[in-house]
Design a protein around this motif. Structure first.
Motif, PDB file in Angstrom:
ATOM      1  N   UNK A 103       0.584  -1.082   0.107  1.00  0.00           N
ATOM      2  CA  UNK A 103      -0.363  -0.005  -0.422  1.00  0.00           C
ATOM      3  C   UNK A 103       1.158   1.634   0.217  1.00  0.00           C
ATOM      4  N   UNK A 104       2.006   1.582   1.256  1.00  0.00           N
ATOM      5  CA  UNK A 104       2.896   2.426   0.636  1.00  0.00           C
ATOM      6  C   UNK A 104       3.028   2.841   0.085  1.00  0.00           C
ATOM      7  N   UNK A 105       4.315   1.100  -1.162  1.00  0.00           N
ATOM      8  CA  UNK A 105       4.708   1.480  -2.177  1.00  0.00           C
ATOM      9  C   UNK A 105       3.685   2.215  -3.390  1.00  0.00           C
ATOM     10  N   UNK A 106       2.860   1.757  -3.160  1.00  0.00           N
ATOM     11  CA  UNK A 106       1.660   1.920  -4.304  1.00  0.00           C
ATOM     12  C   UNK A 106       1.218   3.443  -4.516  1.00  0.00           C
ATOM     13  N   UNK A 107       1.093   4.112  -2.902  1.00  0.00           N
ATOM     14  CA  UNK A 107       1.389   5.399  -2.815  1.00  0.00           C
ATOM     15  C   UNK A 107       2.712   6.686  -2.417  1.00  0.00           C
ATOM     16  N   UNK A 108       3.961   5.705  -2.944  1.00  0.00           N
ATOM     17  CA  UNK A 108       5.049   5.875  -3.854  1.00  0.00           C
ATOM     18  C   UNK A 108       5.395   6.220  -5.031  1.00  0.00           C
ATOM     19  N   UNK A 109       4.875   5.327  -5.929  1.00  0.00           N
ATOM     20  CA  UNK A 109       4.117   5.988  -6.730  1.00  0.00           C
ATOM     21  C   UNK A 109       3.497   6.190  -7.804  1.00  0.00           C
ATOM     22  N   UNK A 110       2.171   6.893  -7.202  1.00  0.00           N
ATOM     23  CA  UNK A 110       1.760   8.003  -6.995  1.00  0.00           C
ATOM     24  C   UNK A 110       2.641   9.505  -6.849  1.00  0.00           C
ATOM     25  N   UNK A 111       3.348   9.873  -6.402  1.00  0.00           N
ATOM     26  CA  UNK A 111       3.586  10.788  -5.910  1.00  0.00           C
ATOM     27  C   UNK A 111       5.024  10.407  -6.622  1.00  0.00           C
ATOM     28  N   UNK A 112       5.567   8.984  -7.704  1.00  0.00           N
ATOM     29  CA  UNK A 112       6.919  10.056  -8.429  1.00  0.00           C
ATOM     30  C   UNK A 112       6.490  10.044  -9.970  1.00  0.00           C
ATOM     31  N   UNK A 113       5.416   9.404  -9.841  1.00  0.00           N
ATOM     32  CA  UNK A 113       4.295   9.611 -10.811  1.00  0.00           C
ATOM     33  C   UNK A 113       4.180  11.239 -11.409  1.00  0.00           C
ATOM     34  N   UNK A 114       4.255  11.733 -10.542  1.00  0.00           N
ATOM     35  CA  UNK A 114       2.893  13.408  -9.972  1.00  0.00           C
ATOM     36  C   UNK A 114       3.995  14.126  -9.992  1.00  0.00           C
ATOM     37  N   UNK A 115       5.191  13.603  -9.765  1.00  0.00           N
ATOM     38  CA  UNK A 115       6.486  15.000  -9.761  1.00  0.00           C
ATOM     39  C   UNK A 115       7.134  14.274 -11.025  1.00  0.00           C
ATOM     40  N   UNK A 116       6.441  14.305 -12.216  1.00  0.00           N
ATOM     41  CA  UNK A 116       7.505  13.774 -13.672  1.00  0.00           C
ATOM     42  C   UNK A 116       8.322  12.151 -13.555  1.00  0.00           C
ATOM     43  N   UNK A 117       8.058  11.985 -12.560  1.00  0.00           N
ATOM     44  CA  UNK A 117       9.537   9.994 -13.111  1.00  0.00           C
ATOM     45  C   UNK A 117       8.653   9.384 -14.217  1.00  0.00           C
ATOM     46  N   UNK A 118       8.603   9.352 -15.308  1.00  0.00           N
ATOM     47  CA  UNK A 118       7.113   8.300 -15.469  1.00  0.00           C
ATOM     48  C   UNK A 118       8.025   6.528 -15.688  1.00  0.00           C
ATOM     49  N   UNK A 119       9.303   7.497 -15.190  1.00  0.00           N
ATOM     50  CA  UNK A 119      10.252   5.601 -15.515  1.00  0.00           C
ATOM     51  C   UNK A 119      11.098   5.198 -14.053  1.00  0.00           C
ATOM     52  N   UNK A 120      11.122   4.903 -13.347  1.00  0.00           N
ATOM     53  CA  UNK A 120      12.167   4.224 -12.231  1.00  0.00           C
ATOM     54  C   UNK A 120      12.574   2.894 -12.115  1.00  0.00           C
ATOM     55  N   UNK A 121      14.319   2.363 -11.638  1.00  0.00           N
ATOM     56  CA  UNK A 121      14.900   1.347 -12.243  1.00  0.00           C
ATOM     57  C   UNK A 121      14.786   0.943  -9.935  1.00  0.00           C
TER      58      UNK A 121
END
Length: 401
Positions: free
Chosen positions: A86-104
């Motif tokens: 659940x926390x990681x899914x929220x982190x994923x939304x934060x990353x996308x909202x911040x302009x990060x479209x790809x992460x490793x």
């Protein structure tokens, strides 16, 4: 259904087009050109981003989705799996909202599910390149040694191996999980508080690289200290993560073999004054000698934060890596480190505004070429991933349009 047309100032990943246009059809960029060069049809959607800078989506080439609350190793390995997800899914939304479209994500227990959900169209978040579990030696980095070995093996986010054949099996386990990349610990780190030393032999590391490359996967190697960096160069890894203790000779070898160098400055900057004197000394050197050598030898520097998503250092601050890098290599090359260089490091057809590239595009209030601090999350006005609009007028759209 028509195409999407974006108009405005473009940073392509290489240069600036003051009055440009981009045509997106499906998930791909169909055309990029000067204003007026793209024919607009009746059913096309047109977005005018005057006053903004349109650029490739950002890439963080080194992070983790631990879903924990602190930097404590036991927290990372014992957090409830459902809570972590659940926390990681929220982190994923934060990353996308911040302009990060790809992460490793280089070793954790949740990112393989996030990666799969993105590929299946079940989650609108950044494209996640997951290592699944990392690979390490028994009793080495991130092995919770206060636990009995059987429990440590069951709870850890690493596969432990102690010979070339065990290392090959660990790679095969990662492949079985669905890994997009292989992550190996070639040295200790600060996680366990012990002295930095090399881990795994060149023979073991070479087996990992051979098995990974045979499967078409790149290898990212955590390496602190000259011996560990030298070992992973000999083994033929694809990227060197952290790279504390870089020397001119090692940098020349890295350059000769066209390896990526991911210095992960953000994680150290946020905890610079914590820990032992040895830790502080190594980090101080990393921010000075290591980075000066990397700059002088023109290494292929790639942006990666090593953020793990805890409350003190949340995902969403990942743009800080670009800010830190800009102090050494300037704004343009720091932006390249998080776009074209990072995409090359991961081996994906993204990171550039160019025909036949994936339509991962963001629009920023301001001009990050003049000031990379303009990349802070509240300046990210528009996000597109795979041709789907995920943020418009600063509002995150969790299901995309």
């Amino acid at each position: 259904m028509g195409s999407i047309i974006l108009k405005g100032k473009l940073f392509t990943g290489y240069d600036i087009v003051e009055n440009g246009e981009i045509k997106i059809t499906g998930s791909m960029i169909e055309k990029v050109g000067e204003k007026g060069s793209i024919e607009i049809k009746k059913d096309d959607k047109v977005f005018d981003f005057s006053g903004l800078t349109i650029m490739p989506g950002l890439i963080d080439a080194h992070l983790h989705f631990f879903g924990g609350t602190s930097h404590d190793l036991m927290d990372w390995v014992t957090v409830n799996p459902q809570t972590a997800m659940l926390r990681s899914t929220l982190d994923a939304f934060r990353l996308l909202s911040s302009g990060f479209t790809t992460v490793r994500s280089l070793g954790d227990k949740t990112s393989i599910a996030l990666s799969r959900a993105f590929k299946n169209g079940e989650l609108l978040g950044p494209r996640v390149f997951s290592a699944s579990y990392s690979i390490a030696q028994t009793g080495g980095d991130d092995d919770p040694r206060i636990l009995p070995i059987d429990i440590a093996n069951r709870l850890s986010y690493s596969y432990y191996c102690d010979s070339p054949w065990e290392c090959r099996k660990a790679v095969r386990l990662c492949i079985r999980d669905g890994a997009d990349v292989i992550k190996v610990y070639a040295s200790g780190s600060f996680a366990g508080g012990g002295k930095i030393k090399r881990e795994l032999t060149v023979e073991e590391l070479s087996a990992i690289v051979d098995e990974s490359h045979e499967a078409g996967l790149k290898v990212a190697a955590h390496a602190y200290g000259e011996e560990a960096i030298s070992n992973v160069i000999k083994a033929g890894v694809d990227s060197i993560e952290h790279g504390l203790g870089l020397t001119e000779k090692l940098a020349e070898e890295i350059k000769e073999k066209n390896m990526c160098y991911v210095p992960t400055l953000t994680a150290y900057a946020l905890s610079k004054n914590k820990g032992s004197e040895e830790r502080k000394k190594l980090i101080e050197r990393h921010f000075n000698e290591d980075m000066e050598i990397a700059k002088e030898k023109k290494l292929n520097i790639v942006a990666g934060t090593d953020l793990v998503g805890i409350s003190e250092e949340p995902h969403g601050l990942n743009y800080l890596e670009i800010v830190h890098l800009s102090k050494y290599i300037g704004n343009l090359d720091a932006l390249k480190a998080a776009t074209v260089n990072a995409a090359t490091c991961l081996g994906i057809n993204a990171g550039v505004l160019k025909e036949n590239y994936i339509a991962d595009i963001i629009a920023i209030k301001g001009n990050p070429l003049n000031d990379v601090n303009e990349l802070e999350p509240n300046h990210v006005d528009f996000v597109m991933i795979n041709g789907k609009i995920a943020k418009l007028n600063g509002i995150l759209m969790p299901f995309g349009v």
